[in-house]
Design an enzyme around this catalytic site. Structure first.
Site, short mmCIF file in Angstrom:
data_model
loop_
_atom_site.label_atom_id
_atom_site.label_comp_id
_atom_site.label_asym_id
_atom_site.label_seq_id
_atom_site.Cartn_x
_atom_site.Cartn_y
_atom_site.Cartn_z
N LYS A 239 3.45 24.05 -19.20
CA LYS A 239 3.41 22.85 -19.70
C LYS A 239 1.98 21.70 -20.99
O LYS A 239 1.36 22.02 -20.10
CB LYS A 239 3.62 21.11 -19.35
CG LYS A 239 4.90 20.02 -20.15
CD LYS A 239 4.32 18.74 -19.62
CE LYS A 239 2.76 18.04 -20.35
NZ LYS A 239 3.06 17.88 -21.80
N GLY A 291 -6.73 18.02 -17.36
CA GLY A 291 -6.43 16.61 -18.00
C GLY A 291 -7.14 15.45 -17.32
O GLY A 291 -8.18 15.69 -16.66
N SER A 292 -6.90 14.23 -16.75
CA SER A 292 -7.43 13.33 -16.62
C SER A 292 -7.48 12.71 -15.31
O SER A 292 -6.54 13.13 -14.70
CB SER A 292 -6.89 12.07 -17.32
OG SER A 292 -5.57 11.69 -16.96
N THR A 293 -8.73 12.19 -14.80
CA THR A 293 -8.19 11.75 -13.13
C THR A 293 -7.41 11.07 -13.05
O THR A 293 -7.53 11.56 -12.25
CB THR A 293 -10.19 11.75 -13.26
OG1 THR A 293 -11.06 12.59 -13.49
CG2 THR A 293 -10.40 11.40 -11.80
N GLY A 296 -4.61 13.41 -12.74
CA GLY A 296 -5.13 14.47 -12.08
C GLY A 296 -4.51 13.59 -10.08
O GLY A 296 -4.70 14.73 -8.94
N GLU A 313 -8.58 20.53 -12.60
CA GLU A 313 -9.79 20.41 -13.38
C GLU A 313 -9.45 19.09 -14.35
O GLU A 313 -8.67 18.75 -15.35
CB GLU A 313 -9.37 21.48 -14.33
CG GLU A 313 -11.12 21.86 -15.02
CD GLU A 313 -11.58 20.99 -16.17
OE1 GLU A 313 -12.33 19.71 -15.64
OE2 GLU A 313 -11.09 21.76 -17.48
N CYS A 347 -14.43 18.40 -22.12
CA CYS A 347 -14.71 17.48 -20.81
C CYS A 347 -15.78 17.70 -19.96
O CYS A 347 -16.54 16.79 -19.04
CB CYS A 347 -13.07 18.12 -19.72
SG CYS A 347 -13.41 20.04 -19.86
N GLU A 445 -15.76 8.03 -19.02
CA GLU A 445 -15.46 9.09 -19.92
C GLU A 445 -14.65 8.43 -21.05
O GLU A 445 -13.38 7.97 -21.35
CB GLU A 445 -14.55 10.64 -19.20
CG GLU A 445 -13.91 11.76 -20.22
CD GLU A 445 -13.43 13.05 -19.83
OE1 GLU A 445 -12.23 12.17 -18.96
OE2 GLU A 445 -13.31 14.10 -19.96
P1 NDP Z 1 -3.11 13.54 -19.85
O1 NDP Z 1 -4.10 13.90 -18.30
O2 NDP Z 1 -2.58 12.48 -19.29
O3 NDP Z 1 -2.90 14.72 -20.13
C1 NDP Z 1 -2.26 16.33 -19.38
C2 NDP Z 1 -1.74 16.80 -19.18
O4 NDP Z 1 -0.74 16.52 -17.96
C3 NDP Z 1 -0.67 16.67 -20.90
O5 NDP Z 1 0.53 17.55 -20.32
C4 NDP Z 1 0.15 15.54 -20.38
O6 NDP Z 1 0.92 15.41 -20.70
C5 NDP Z 1 0.15 15.93 -19.01
N1 NDP Z 1 0.86 14.40 -18.28
C6 NDP Z 1 0.47 13.10 -18.16
N2 NDP Z 1 1.19 12.53 -16.99
C7 NDP Z 1 1.21 13.38 -16.01
C8 NDP Z 1 2.24 13.35 -15.07
N3 NDP Z 1 2.82 11.68 -14.69
N4 NDP Z 1 2.42 14.18 -14.11
C9 NDP Z 1 2.00 15.91 -14.80
N5 NDP Z 1 2.03 16.15 -16.29
C10 NDP Z 1 1.58 14.89 -16.52
O7 NDP Z 1 -4.50 13.07 -20.16
P2 NDP Z 1 -3.71 13.10 -21.61
O8 NDP Z 1 -4.35 14.10 -22.97
O9 NDP Z 1 -3.45 11.50 -21.82
O10 NDP Z 1 -5.77 12.25 -22.36
C11 NDP Z 1 -6.22 11.30 -21.78
C12 NDP Z 1 -7.71 10.64 -21.11
O11 NDP Z 1 -7.44 12.08 -20.01
C13 NDP Z 1 -9.03 11.33 -22.40
O12 NDP Z 1 -9.02 10.58 -22.80
C14 NDP Z 1 -9.90 12.29 -21.51
O13 NDP Z 1 -10.67 10.64 -20.95
C15 NDP Z 1 -8.74 13.04 -20.02
N6 NDP Z 1 -8.68 14.22 -20.45
C16 NDP Z 1 -9.39 15.23 -19.30
C17 NDP Z 1 -9.49 16.78 -20.44
C18 NDP Z 1 -10.01 17.44 -19.55
O14 NDP Z 1 -10.21 18.76 -20.11
N7 NDP Z 1 -11.20 17.16 -18.51
C19 NDP Z 1 -8.42 16.69 -21.05
C20 NDP Z 1 -7.45 16.18 -21.52
C21 NDP Z 1 -7.59 14.80 -21.29
P3 NDP Z 1 1.53 14.70 -22.23
O15 NDP Z 1 -0.31 15.04 -23.43
O16 NDP Z 1 2.63 15.36 -22.80
O17 NDP Z 1 1.68 13.40 -22.16
#
Ligand code: NDP
Length: 534
Positions: A239, A291-293, A296, A313, A347, A445
């Site tokens: 996804k 994605g975000s903590t 996670g 991650e 990140c 962050e």
């Molecule tokens: P998210 O953690 O919200 O998103 C990462 C992925 O998870 C996206 O595909 C998102 O879908 C999906 N997702 C969102 N909610 C859920 C859930 N409950 N269950 C499963 N999957 C889910 O990060 P964001 O994109 O909203 O960014 C927010 C913050 O996260 C950033 O500002 C940054 O601080 C951090 N971040 C860290 C990253 C890293 O590489 N460590 C990368 C990106 C963000 P969708 O985007 O379609 O909502």
């Protein structure tokens, strides 16, 4: 998220267009919108000879625009990639995806619900026995083929990545896409050598993997997830993030071109609810999330008590430490690379800068000068250093941190006076001085081009301050002394430590975090462990 009813798919249009056309116009006329004239690739401001004499060279000379002019076709609407074909989502829902550089609508993307995820899991489950029992060398051939096709279509992929996500074309062209190809090549090589990665063991695939990725490196994160999983004989449901689905869908076209067996990779688009449907699906054996903590943690809770494997991650607030014996000019370049690469949407960005007190004024002075030279603007211009922020939501979040940083007592330095594009989401790169470790901008962050500058006196204090974070993803150390490097690197709580460099990535090198930055490694031999039972 904007949703709309389904429409018939596949009218195509050209996308790089509006900006490129405007800029071609500019070069044909020999003058740009500011009334500047070009000569030998540079432009000279109009004005009296006296005024030109008075101005500094930096004030009157500028780069001519260098727009990327290749055309990339984007369909009006994209479906879900399930069982090797693009299909409509069961509920017929879709959402718009826009170009963050100018807010123009690019396409409509299918929104998968639980029933679509179920269809993708069935496809992956059915494909698993044949794919996992293929000899490793045969799986490797598919990965090599995919890697070569990525190279052949590199320019198209780079342009699309830039249009959809806002990153400068020079980064998607020179960093993202070459690394994407490298990950497929690297893991193609492992596919028939897994027994050597785990001597004395019999590595077996885990099964069906659900993989959820963010928007900052859309295609690269897809490669980090898919290449090792496929090399190890797993099948996948990927996804992409809601704002950046286009290159993952283009990768699906490449899989079909390379005749990857149907169902081995399925791509379901959508928002958080689609991700949650993957996480909670009983037919999935492993979740890999970047994605975000916060998200996670939710995922960790959702899979607790199930037999699902999990790798996370997550976010970071990485320390970049400059000792007074470092080469300061090099270190300043490392600071720039560390925090302003990809608009700071990284990140492992070096977002906390610790400078030894004796050199802080020199570092800050040089940083201010270097920052003023960064070109912020159209991501499709090859001269652009800092492109568009990925979404309005992320820009609002960054601007909130800028206000907070000043309210808490920091001093903002945001040099540069060139006008930013009128449409689109832009933030000039900047740094704060006068920051205390307790300030919000030093702890949270930001995920934008914002640096918090702090100081230290001794190596012990540098270590204490660097490790004083719930995160532990990466760190940088700048010093002339090898012994200091080894001592400090050993004691830093960070998954990756760069020494006299920053933000260097390689498929052979494992990447991952400590503490709230997650667990599990991606890349290298260590990354294979996340996709095998031994
Ligand atoms: P998210 O953690 O919200 O998103 C990462 C992925 O998870 C996206 O595909 C998102 O879908 C999906 N997702 C969102 N909610 C859920 C859930 N409950 N269950 C499963 N999957 C889910 O990060 P964001 O994109 O909203 O960014 C927010 C913050 O996260 C950033 O500002 C940054 O601080 C951090 N971040 C860290 C990253 C890293 O590489 N460590 C990368 C990106 C963000 P969708 O985007 O379609 O909502």
């Amino acid at each position: 998220m904007a949703k709309s009813a389904a429409k018939p798919a596949q009218r195509t249009k050209s996308a790089a267009s509006a900006t490129a056309a405007r800029q071609n116009e500019t070069s044909r006329n020999g003058a740009n919108v500011n009334g500047q004239r070009h000569a030998a690739g540079l432009s000279v401001a109009r004005g009296t000879p006296e005024r030109n004499q008075r101005d500094s060279l930096a004030g009157i000379w500028d780069y001519a625009p260098a727009p990327e002019t290749s055309k990339v076709t984007i369909a009006d609407r994209y479906g879900l990639f399930i069982r090797g074909k693009f299909t409509e989502p069961r509920a017929g829902k879709a959402f718009a995806t826009i170009n963050p550089a100018n807010e123009e609508r690019l396409s409509e993307i299918a929104e998968a619900d639980g029933a679509d995820v179920d269809a993708a899991v069935s496809a992956a489950r059915e494909a698993l026995p044949r794919w996992s029992s293929l000899p490793g060398a045969e799986r490797g051939k598919f990965l090599y083929r995919i890697a070569r096709r990525i190279q052949e279509r590199a320019r198209e992929l780079a342009i699309l990545e830039t249009i959809d996500g806002g990153k400068p074309i020079k980064e998607s062209r020179d960093v993202d896409i070459p690394l994407v190809a490298q990950h497929f090549f690297y893991h193609a090589g492992w596919a028939d050598k897994l027994q050597y990665a785990f001597p004395g063991r019999s590595p077996r695939p885990i099964g069906v993997c659900g993989q959820i990725i963010p928007w900052n490196f859309p295609l690269l994160m897809a490669a980090w997830k898919l290449a090792p999983a496929l090399a190890c004989g797993n099948t996948c449901i990927l996804k992409p993030a809601e704002t950046t689905s286009l290159t993952a869908l283009r990768l699906a076209e490449i899989f079909a071109e390379c005749e990857l067996p149907p169902g081995v990779v399925n791509i379901v688009t959508g928002a958080g609810a689609t991700g949650a449907a993957i996480v909670n699906h009983a037919g999935i054996d492993k979740i890999a999330f970047t994605g975000s903590t916060d998200v996670g943690k939710k995922i960790a809770m959702a899979v607790a008590g199930t037999s699902k494997r999990l790798t996370l991650e997550l976010g970071g607030k990485s320390a970049n430490i400059i000792f007074d014996d470092a080469s300061i000019d090099q270190a300043v370049e490392g600071i720039i690379e560390g925090i302003y690469f990809n608009q700071g949407h990284v990140c492992c960005a070096g977002s906390r800068l610790f400078v030894q007190e004796g050199v802080v004024s020199e570092v800050v002075r040089k940083l201010r000068i270097r920052l003023a030279s960064l070109r912020v603007g159209d991501p499709l211009d090859k001269n652009t250093d800092v492109g568009a922020i990925n979404s309005r939501e992320q820009l609002t979040k960054i601007e909130g941190y800028l206000r907070l940083g000043a309210d808490e007592g920091g001093t903002l330095c945001q040099p540069g006076s060139a006008a930013l594009p009128k449409k689109g989401f832009y933030c000039r790169p900047c740094f704060f001085t006068g920051v205390q470790p307790s300030h919000t901008i030093a702890r949270e962050e930001i995920f934008g081009p914002v640096l918090a500058v702090m100081t230290f006196r001794t190596p012990e204090e540098a270590l204490l301050r660097a490790n004083n974070s719930p995160y532990g993803l990466a760190a940088g150390v700048w010093t002339d002394k090898g012994s200091k490097i080894l001592e400090i690197a050993r004691k830093l709580e960070a998954g990756v430590v760069w020494l006299n460099t920053y933000n260097k990535f390689d498929a052979a090198s494992p990447f991952g975090g400590f503490k709230e930055s997650g667990f599990g490694r991606e890349g290298g031999m260590h990354g294979l462990r996340a996709y095998v039972e031994v």
